[in-house]
Enzyme design. Structure first.
Site, PDB file in Angstrom:
ATOM      1  CB  SER A   1      -0.871  -0.175   0.992  1.00 14.91           C
ATOM      2  OG  SER A   1      -1.856   1.004   1.032  1.00 14.91           O
TER       3      SER A   1
ATOM      4  CG  ASP B   1      -7.216  -3.081  -3.834  1.00 18.54           C
ATOM      5  OD1 ASP B   1      -7.858  -2.433  -2.861  1.00 18.54           O
ATOM      6  OD2 ASP B   1      -6.108  -3.045  -3.794  1.00 18.54           O
TER       7      ASP B   1
ATOM      8  CG  HIS C   1      -5.595  -1.999  -0.209  1.00 23.10           C
ATOM      9  ND1 HIS C   1      -5.218  -1.627  -1.477  1.00 23.10           N
ATOM     10  CD2 HIS C   1      -4.823  -1.157   0.763  1.00 23.10           C
ATOM     11  CE1 HIS C   1      -4.307  -0.823  -1.323  1.00 23.10           C
ATOM     12  NE2 HIS C   1      -3.881  -0.432   0.019  1.00 23.10           N
TER      13      HIS C   1
END
Length: 267
Positions: free
Chosen positions: A95, A217, A245
């Site tokens: 991320s 996602d 995610h």
């Protein structure tokens, strides 16, 4: 305090293997890597750590001005590699840590054998033809909600981020991780995460790069993965048959396999 204490560094696996450094995302800590570490550790020296302000890091080292920019986190990554005297590493950033890795590798590419960008997003905000997944109103609402009721925000956002509604224990784990984070620290990191725009940094990446996205996602949609792949010359794009995610939790075997296939090709 040395980097081990500052970042609660844990080193496991095959100490003679290539080095893989795993960096967690917003509101998380190194524990979210636990399901992929055993597989990686068979052939790699695996380094996990907590960003300052997360997990069991040295909270006294957190500074709202330093960490109001991803550059502060990139400095930490470089200091960690230097302080541990690591050879060229494969940096796996989940991320927001994907862009932290990009910034660090652009600054000192000689420290990196490669980058694995796991569900990355260089910009969460829609901008013209670029679809980051969030409007400006979305981001404003998200940050206002976080500021006003962090525990409520955590409970509401964790299922959106994690996906996999048929596996509520995954969302609960993420919510619990959020709730262990100091709300004041989380508020700063959230702004740093959701308001950063690193699209221009992608073209400067000069180390081998793997972009790993999930088939579904809500936080980093596939258009974003395609954008990152297109902007980093020579990068490879892998789409996991996974939802959410955080594939290191929802699809750890596939995530580990993607990383190991990439590191194997670097040898």
């Amino acid at each position: 305090m040395d980097v081990r204490g500052r970042h609660n560094v844990v080193i496991t696996g095959n100490q003679d293997g290539p080095v893989v450094v795993l960096a967690h995302g917003f509101g998380c800590d190194q524990n979210l890597w636990r399901l992929v570490v055993p597989a990686l550790g068979r052939d790699h020296r695996v380094v996990v750590f907590d960003h300052v302000g997360a997990g069991r890091s040295d909270l006294a080292a957190w500074d709202p001005q330093v960490y109001a920019s991803l550059d502060g986190y990139a400095d930490d990554v470089l200091n960690l590699c230097a302080g541990l005297d690591l050879p060229e590493v494969v940096f796996v950033g989940h991320s927001v840590s994907a862009m932290i890795g990009v910034l660090a590798a652009n600054r000192h590419p000689e420290r990196f054998a490669g980058l694995v960008l796991l569900t990355p997003s260089p910009c969460y905000l829609d901008d013209g033809d670029y679809r980051g997944g969030f409007t400006a109103a979305d981001i404003d609402e998200l940050l206002e909600s976080l500021d006003s009721n962090y525990l409520g925000w955590s409970a509401a956002m964790a299922p959106v981020i994690m996906g996999n509604p048929d596996r509520p224990e995954l969302s609960q784990e993420l919510a619990d991780s959020f709730c262990r984070t100091d709300p004041a620290i989380a508020a700063v990191f959230a702004r740093t995460t959701f308001l950063s725009d690193n699209r221009a940094d992608l073209a400067a990446v000069g180390v081998p790069t793997l972009v790993v996205e999930c088939a579904q996602d809500a936080i980093a949609p596939r258009a974003v993965g395609a954008f990152v792949h297109a902007r980093i010359a020579g990068s490879r794009l892998v789409t996991l048959d996974a939802t959410g995610h955080c594939p290191q939790l929802s699809a750890p075997e596939a995530t580990a396999e993607a990383i190991m296939s990439f590191t194997g090709d670097l040898r």
